[in-house]
Scaffold this motif. Structure first.
Motif, PDB file in Angstrom:
ATOM      1  N   LYS A   1     -30.255-108.806 -14.974  1.00  0.00           N
ATOM      2  CA  LYS A   1     -29.178-109.667 -15.489  1.00  0.00           C
ATOM      3  C   LYS A   1     -28.799-109.291 -16.923  1.00  0.00           C
ATOM      4  CE  LYS A   1     -31.810-113.303 -14.245  1.00  0.00           C
ATOM      5  NZ  LYS A   1     -32.522-113.269 -13.006  1.00  0.00           N
TER       6      LYS A   1
ATOM      7  N   ASN B   1     -30.079-121.329  -9.783  1.00  0.00           N
ATOM      8  CA  ASN B   1     -31.490-121.084 -10.078  1.00  0.00           C
ATOM      9  C   ASN B   1     -32.360-121.756  -9.011  1.00  0.00           C
ATOM     10  OD1 ASN B   1     -34.158-122.197 -11.609  1.00  0.00           O
ATOM     11  ND2 ASN B   1     -33.603-120.168 -12.310  1.00  0.00           N
TER      12      ASN B   1
ATOM     13  N   TYR C   1     -41.084-117.983  -7.215  1.00  0.00           N
ATOM     14  CA  TYR C   1     -39.664-118.213  -7.517  1.00  0.00           C
ATOM     15  C   TYR C   1     -39.388-118.089  -9.014  1.00  0.00           C
ATOM     16  CZ  TYR C   1     -39.694-120.505  -2.911  1.00  0.00           C
ATOM     17  OH  TYR C   1     -39.857-120.788  -1.604  1.00  0.00           O
TER      18      TYR C   1
ATOM     19  N   ASP D   1     -31.769-118.952 -17.283  1.00  0.00           N
ATOM     20  CA  ASP D   1     -31.502-118.036 -16.161  1.00  0.00           C
ATOM     21  C   ASP D   1     -30.135-118.364 -15.536  1.00  0.00           C
ATOM     22  OD1 ASP D   1     -32.509-116.098 -13.997  1.00  0.00           O
ATOM     23  OD2 ASP D   1     -32.085-117.898 -12.832  1.00  0.00           O
TER      24      ASP D   1
ATOM     25  N   LYS E   1     -26.459-116.162 -15.437  1.00  0.00           N
ATOM     26  CA  LYS E   1     -25.681-115.955 -14.210  1.00  0.00           C
ATOM     27  C   LYS E   1     -24.254-116.500 -14.391  1.00  0.00           C
ATOM     28  CE  LYS E   1     -29.878-115.915 -11.444  1.00  0.00           C
ATOM     29  NZ  LYS E   1     -30.903-116.749 -10.820  1.00  0.00           N
TER      30      LYS E   1
ATOM     31  N   GLY F   1     -31.532-116.871  -3.341  1.00  0.00           N
ATOM     32  CA  GLY F   1     -31.157-116.351  -4.652  1.00  0.00           C
ATOM     33  C   GLY F   1     -32.234-115.444  -5.217  1.00  0.00           C
ATOM     34  N   ALA F   2     -33.273-115.203  -4.428  1.00  0.00           N
ATOM     35  CA  ALA F   2     -34.376-114.356  -4.881  1.00  0.00           C
ATOM     36  C   ALA F   2     -35.122-113.831  -3.654  1.00  0.00           C
ATOM     37  CB  ALA F   2     -35.317-115.161  -5.776  1.00  0.00           C
TER      38      ALA F   2
HETATM   39  N1  HSE Z   1     -36.259-117.254 -11.300  1.00  0.00           N
HETATM   40  C1  HSE Z   1     -35.020-117.037 -10.632  1.00  0.00           C
HETATM   41  C2  HSE Z   1     -34.695-118.256  -9.791  1.00  0.00           C
HETATM   42  C3  HSE Z   1     -35.126-115.784  -9.782  1.00  0.00           C
HETATM   43  O1  HSE Z   1     -35.562-119.139  -9.688  1.00  0.00           O
HETATM   44  O2  HSE Z   1     -33.598-118.374  -9.261  1.00  0.00           O
HETATM   45  C4  HSE Z   1     -33.822-115.150  -9.412  1.00  0.00           C
HETATM   46  O3  HSE Z   1     -33.022-114.812 -10.512  1.00  0.00           O
END
Ligand code: HSE
Length: 345
Positions: free
Chosen positions: A130, A184, A212, A225, A229, A325-326
């Motif tokens: 990112k 997130n 996560y 985070d 984004k 998302g991950a």
């Molecule tokens: N830590 C981030 C989240 C991981 O929980 O979405 C993905 O960017």
């Protein structure tokens, strides 16, 4: 023609992509006329290998699985060991750099320097980092363009769920008036666990155990985070020069079990919402904050680590995209999308 790849960083995501390209080699070739060869791997912890004639991917993965690094990868004709990341980018014969290093999101380094070095050499980059996109989008995209290089970063928002290509490619022709999203997974998982009765601390621990959360979960719980984004969406999708620090950001530290239960009693839920909105004068503003939303809001039904995003389009109306998302495979898949587009440009 074979496309030569160098991996800068070779953790879980890089290894998963290498395996995917190796295991699906025949399928990708038949379906997409896609033929990739891994020529270099450079990782600060695991070591570096370069072979202009191609490395053996199954031996790479086997060596890492057995020993944790690349030292025991057996010698082969043409093999060079020990090149650092910048040397690998500049001196290898790779056409495309897969940039998947561990990057400090506050400075965007070392990924920003990796992208710059690649573009100056006319080499393309695909990345899930990112930092470079949130902090240096304008400068890097200009540099890529000047050097006829391709830059793909689909995985920076919602990993393999195509949050960037959907509005720009599939929904081409629309004016995107507003974007709202749960971007997130950690915090959404925590809030929905708290809705089931878990305490904040228990929910955070569970999110960390499930992999996560970021290495430093502050980035998740304080909303940073999601703010990175939102910055990427504002710059890339809504084409506005917004800096991360221009986006007011509140995390979920003040969300308590009492607040969550009280909301549910009123048929509402708390969600950490990233919002990017343009006004009539074309000025775009963004925010990241916990919002109390009605139970019938499409984002209210999004639970666990799932992400979701709603694009308000002038022609197509309100379009929602939801998905992981991950995750290793999902994030490796996002790089594959970029590689396919790189190949077909
Ligand atoms: N830590 C981030 C989240 C991981 O929980 O979405 C993905 O960017």
């Amino acid at each position: 023609m074979t496309t030569k790849i160098a991996f800068i960083g070779f953790g879980g995501v890089g290894q998963t992509l290498a395996k995917l390209l190796y295991e699906k080699k025949d399928e990708f070739f038949k379906k997409y006329d896609l033929d990739f060869e891994v020529v270099a791997v450079s990782d600060v912890m695991k070591g570096s290998l370069y072979n202009p004639n191609g490395l053996n991917v199954s031996r790479l993965i086997e060596t890492i699985n057995k020993t944790g690094n690349l030292k025991a990868y057996s010698d082969e004709s043409g093999l060079v060991r020990g090149m650092d990341s910048l040397e690998t980018i500049k001196k290898s014969n790779a056409d495309v750099i897969v940039e998947v290093t561990f990057t400090d999101v506050e400075t965007g380094q070392p990924a920003i320097d990796h992208c710059k070095a690649a573009f100056k050499e006319g080499k393309s980059v695909v990345t899930t980092n990112k930092g470079p996109v949130a902090l240096a989008y304008r400068e890097l995209s200009k540099l890529a363009k000047e050097n006829n290089a391709y830059w793909g970063f689909e995985g920076t928002v919602m990993s393999g769920t195509p949050a960037l290509r959907l509005p720009l490619v599939t929904l081409a022709g629309n004016k995107i008036k507003e974007i709202r999203g749960i971007l997130n997974g950690t915090t959404n998982y925590m809030i929905t666990e708290m809705e089931k009765g878990c305490s904040y601390e228990e929910a955070l621990k569970k999110a960390q155990n499930l992999g996560y959360a970021e290495a430093d979960p502050t980035s998740d719980v304080d909303g940073f985070d999601a703010r990175y984004k939102a910055t990427i969406l504002a710059n890339y999708v809504m084409n506005t020069e917004l800096k991360a620090n221009d986006i007011p950001c509140v995390g979920i530290r003040n969300i308590t079990n009492e607040k969550v239960s009280e909301a549910l009693r009123e048929n509402k839920v708390w969600r950490l919402i990233a919002k990017i909105k343009g006004d009539e004068n074309g000025q775009v503003k963004a925010s990241v904050q916990p919002e109390l939303i009605e139970i019938n809001d499409p984002l209210a039904g999004v639970s666990g680590a799932t992400n979701a995003i709603v694009y308000e389009c002038d022609l197509a109306g309100s379009i929602m995209l939801t998905g992981p998302g991950a995750g290793l495979t999902e994030t490796a898949y996002s790089l594959l999308i970029d590689l396919l587009h790189f190949k077909n440009q």
